[in-house]
Write an enzyme that holds these catalytic residues in place. Structure first.
Site, short mmCIF file in Angstrom:
data_model
loop_
_atom_site.label_atom_id
_atom_site.label_comp_id
_atom_site.label_asym_id
_atom_site.label_seq_id
_atom_site.Cartn_x
_atom_site.Cartn_y
_atom_site.Cartn_z
N LYS A 176 -4.86 17.31 7.41
CA LYS A 176 -5.01 16.35 8.52
C LYS A 176 -3.69 15.57 8.59
O LYS A 176 -3.42 14.69 7.78
CB LYS A 176 -6.18 15.41 8.24
CG LYS A 176 -6.87 14.85 9.47
CD LYS A 176 -6.01 14.04 10.39
CE LYS A 176 -5.83 12.63 9.92
NZ LYS A 176 -4.83 11.86 10.72
N GLU A 251 -1.71 8.77 -3.42
CA GLU A 251 -0.34 8.24 -3.51
C GLU A 251 -0.27 7.12 -2.49
O GLU A 251 -0.31 7.38 -1.28
CB GLU A 251 0.68 9.34 -3.16
CG GLU A 251 0.61 10.56 -4.06
CD GLU A 251 1.10 10.29 -5.47
OE1 GLU A 251 1.77 9.27 -5.67
OE2 GLU A 251 0.79 11.09 -6.35
N CYS A 284 7.88 4.27 0.88
CA CYS A 284 6.99 3.70 -0.13
C CYS A 284 7.72 3.38 -1.44
O CYS A 284 7.32 2.51 -2.19
CB CYS A 284 5.85 4.67 -0.41
SG CYS A 284 6.45 6.31 -0.87
N GLU A 381 2.87 -5.21 0.62
CA GLU A 381 3.77 -4.23 1.22
C GLU A 381 3.93 -4.50 2.71
O GLU A 381 2.93 -4.55 3.45
CB GLU A 381 3.23 -2.82 1.01
CG GLU A 381 4.14 -1.75 1.56
CD GLU A 381 3.54 -0.35 1.48
OE1 GLU A 381 2.38 -0.17 1.89
OE2 GLU A 381 4.25 0.56 1.03
P1 NAD Z 1 -2.58 5.13 6.47
O1 NAD Z 1 -3.32 4.88 5.23
O2 NAD Z 1 -2.87 4.31 7.67
O3 NAD Z 1 -2.79 6.65 6.96
C1 NAD Z 1 -2.47 7.74 6.13
C2 NAD Z 1 -3.29 8.94 6.58
O4 NAD Z 1 -4.66 8.66 6.35
C3 NAD Z 1 -3.16 9.27 8.06
O5 NAD Z 1 -3.15 10.67 8.24
C4 NAD Z 1 -4.42 8.67 8.65
O6 NAD Z 1 -4.84 9.32 9.81
C5 NAD Z 1 -5.40 8.91 7.52
N1 NAD Z 1 -6.57 8.01 7.52
C6 NAD Z 1 -6.66 6.77 8.03
N2 NAD Z 1 -7.91 6.29 7.83
C7 NAD Z 1 -8.60 7.23 7.15
C8 NAD Z 1 -9.92 7.33 6.64
N3 NAD Z 1 -10.79 6.34 6.79
N4 NAD Z 1 -10.27 8.44 5.98
C9 NAD Z 1 -9.39 9.44 5.79
N5 NAD Z 1 -8.13 9.43 6.28
C10 NAD Z 1 -7.74 8.33 6.94
O7 NAD Z 1 -1.04 5.08 6.10
P2 NAD Z 1 0.20 5.21 7.06
O8 NAD Z 1 0.35 3.94 7.82
O9 NAD Z 1 0.11 6.50 7.80
O10 NAD Z 1 1.40 5.37 6.02
C11 NAD Z 1 2.08 4.32 5.45
C12 NAD Z 1 1.55 4.06 4.04
O11 NAD Z 1 1.68 5.23 3.24
C13 NAD Z 1 2.34 2.99 3.33
O12 NAD Z 1 1.44 2.15 2.63
C14 NAD Z 1 3.21 3.78 2.36
O13 NAD Z 1 3.63 3.05 1.22
C15 NAD Z 1 2.28 4.89 1.99
N6 NAD Z 1 3.03 6.03 1.46
C16 NAD Z 1 2.90 6.32 0.13
C17 NAD Z 1 3.62 7.38 -0.43
C18 NAD Z 1 3.51 7.72 -1.89
O14 NAD Z 1 3.96 8.79 -2.29
N7 NAD Z 1 2.95 6.86 -2.72
C19 NAD Z 1 4.45 8.16 0.40
C20 NAD Z 1 4.55 7.83 1.74
C21 NAD Z 1 3.83 6.77 2.26
#
Ligand code: NAD
Length: 481
Positions: A176, A251, A284, A381
């Site tokens: 997804k 992650e 991140c 963050e």
């Molecule tokens: P997000 O949590 O909003 O979304 C991430 C993914 O989860 C998207 O595909 C979204 O559609 C999906 N999602 C959202 N709600 C969901 C639910 N209820 N159930 C299942 N899936 C769901 O994050 P974002 O805004 O897309 O990304 C930014 C975040 O990601 C930041 O916090 C960043 O630090 C983190 N990040 C972490 C890493 C790592 O390796 N630790 C790497 C990249 C980004």
């Protein structure tokens, strides 16, 4: 449909076929906020179809054996390499990372992910030993159909980072992609087809997180969930996966410290600190909390400001640009909210602190000196071009500040003392600590977070173990004994 001159399907990829949905969502480019695509908006029905396809494809893919699967993955890696420019052009329009970084580093890493896991899976040797009159071995059994969910800040690379070990281990995948940058994952689906990866082994369901993402995690036939995203969503994913007793890795977000000791190469440290604004701080692993030893603070800041002054905000497709726009207007408003609240809280805005003059989704590189370590801007963050600046006078105090948030993804330290590097490196609570370097990655090393930065580890054999059920097989040859 064509994006940046590249044909991209806005539909799902299920069982080797493109599948549409009645509902669609708008995907806009952060560069000009214009609609790039009307993308299929999947939900429980599309997820069910994709999981069905992944489950049906699983027995044959698992039975193929490591060597044949590795051949498929290497073919896919070659195809990614051959298509770097096309993928980079689409990804740049879709999520606005600098196109030259995408070409040189980020998209080629997708190919490296598949090659690394082809090699790691092939080089795995079962642990074999004798005890109690039996021969024992540890056998890796592929777990089954798995769900992969990725964020928008490196959608292609992160999708391959999770998909590569899953496919290498013999699992089949339902991916997804993020709704704010869904297009490059559609290109990945095309390439899996071109690499002759059998239908159903790799599936993509496009959609919104709360709909398609939630349905995927909740699906009772998914045997693993691999999630990358925010800590808030991570908690929802963890709760839902727990309902099916399904192992997951998460992650999550980061609030990394960048600790500079007075004995450090201050030029290098300041350059690296200014680099934390790259990708508008949407990384991140970024060292967003600058912690500088008091006696070097003035000299450091002078160098830091000079390096930040050299940044060029602009179109990420242009060579001269070093800072691209934020991903979405909602996200820009979120970043603005953090800085406005910091201002109201009495934190000092040292530079930036407003939407950039060029307008659009650019926010000025911002430095905040917090009133206290408890300030929201230090403890949460932001995921934007916003750094905080604090000083410390002893090593213990520096380490204490570094460890003072609930996050623990990555940390960066600058010092010229080998003893201090070792001592501080071991004392900082983070999944990765870089000393005198930043973002240097060895794909065989474990990667993940502590605290609200994540659960589990990706990378190397850690990911292959995650996508496998480990079995102890004990054989006594002589049953009369
Ligand atoms: P997000 O949590 O909003 O979304 C991430 C993914 O989860 C998207 O595909 C979204 O559609 C999906 N999602 C959202 N709600 C969901 C639910 N209820 N159930 C299942 N899936 C769901 O994050 P974002 O805004 O897309 O990304 C930014 C975040 O990601 C930041 O916090 C960043 O630090 C983190 N990040 C972490 C890493 C790592 O390796 N630790 C790497 C990249 C980004």
């Amino acid at each position: 449909m064509s994006v940046a001159g590249v044909a991209v399907s806005p539909d799902h990829f299920i069982g080797g076929k493109r599948v549409a949905s009645d509902a669609r969502f708008e995907d806009r480019s952060p560069i000009d906020e214009q609609v790039l695509a009307e993308v299929a908006r999947g939900g429980a029905r599309e997820v069910e179809l994709a999981v069905e396809a992944a489950c049906a494809a699983f027995p044959d893919w698992a039975a193929l054996g490591v060597a044949v699967r590795a051949e498929h993955l290497r073919r896919l890696a070659d195809l990614i390499d051959a298509n770097v420019d096309r993928i980079a052009a689409v990804e740049c329009l879709d999520m606005a990372m600098l196109e030259r970084s995408l070409r040189a580093r980020v998209i080629p890493r997708g190919a490296r992910n598949f090659r690394t896991y082809a090699e790691l899976a092939e080089s795995y040797r079962e642990r074999i030993w004798d005890s109690n009159g039996t021969s024992n071995r540890v056998v890796r059994m592929p777990a089954g159909a798995v769900g992969v969910i990725t964020p928008w800040n490196a959608p292609f690379m992160l999708s391959t980072w999770k998909t590569a070990p899953a496919l290498a281990a013999g699992c089949t995948v339902v991916l997804k992609p993020p709704e704010w940058a869904p297009l490059s994952c559609s290109l990945l689906a095309d390439l899996t087809e071109e690499a002759s990866i059998p239908p159903g082994v790799f599936n993509v369901v496009q959609g919104i997180g709360e709909e398609a993402g939630a349905a995927l995690v909740a699906n009772g036939r998914i045997r693993r969930v691999s999630f990358t995203g925010s800590s808030e969503t991570g908690k929802l994913v963890a709760t839902s996966a727990a309902g099916n007793l399904v192992p997951f890795t998460a992650e999550l977000g980061g609030k990394g410290p960048l600790v500079v000791f007075a004995d450090a190469d201050l030029d290098a440290a300041a350059q690296k600190a200014a680099l934390q604004y790259d990708d508008s701080g949407q990384n991140c692993m970024a060292g967003t909390r600058l912690l500088v030893e008091e006696s070097a603070a003035g000299e450091f800041l002078e160098r830091f400001h000079r390096a930040v002054d050299a940044h060029v905000l602009g179109d990420p497709r242009e060579e001269a640009t070093t800072i691209s726009p934020l991903i979405h207007r909602d996200h820009l408003e979120r970043v603005e909210g953090f800085v406005d609240r910091a201002r109201a809280n009495g934190d000092r805005i040292v530079r930036g602190g407003r939407v950039a003059e060029i307008g659009g989704l650019w926010y000025e590189p911002t430095l905040v000196e917090p009133r206290s370590n408890d300030s929201e801007i230090v403890q949460h963050e932001v995921f934007g071009p916003v750094l905080t600046f604090q000083t410390f006078s002893t090593e213990d105090e520096g380490v204490g500040l570094a460890n003072s948030t609930r996050y623990g993804l990555a940390a960066t330290v600058y010092t010229s003392s080998a003893e201090r590097a070792e001592r501080v490196g071991r004392s900082i609570r983070a999944g990765t600590v870089w000393v005198n370097c930043f973002l240097v990655r060895d794909l065989t090393a474990p990667f993940g977070g502590i605290g609200i930065s994540g659960i589990g580890r990706e990378g190397g054999d850690y990911a292959l173990d995650f996508y496998s059920d480990l079995k102890t097989l004990q054989i006594r040859e002589d049953s009369t004994r």
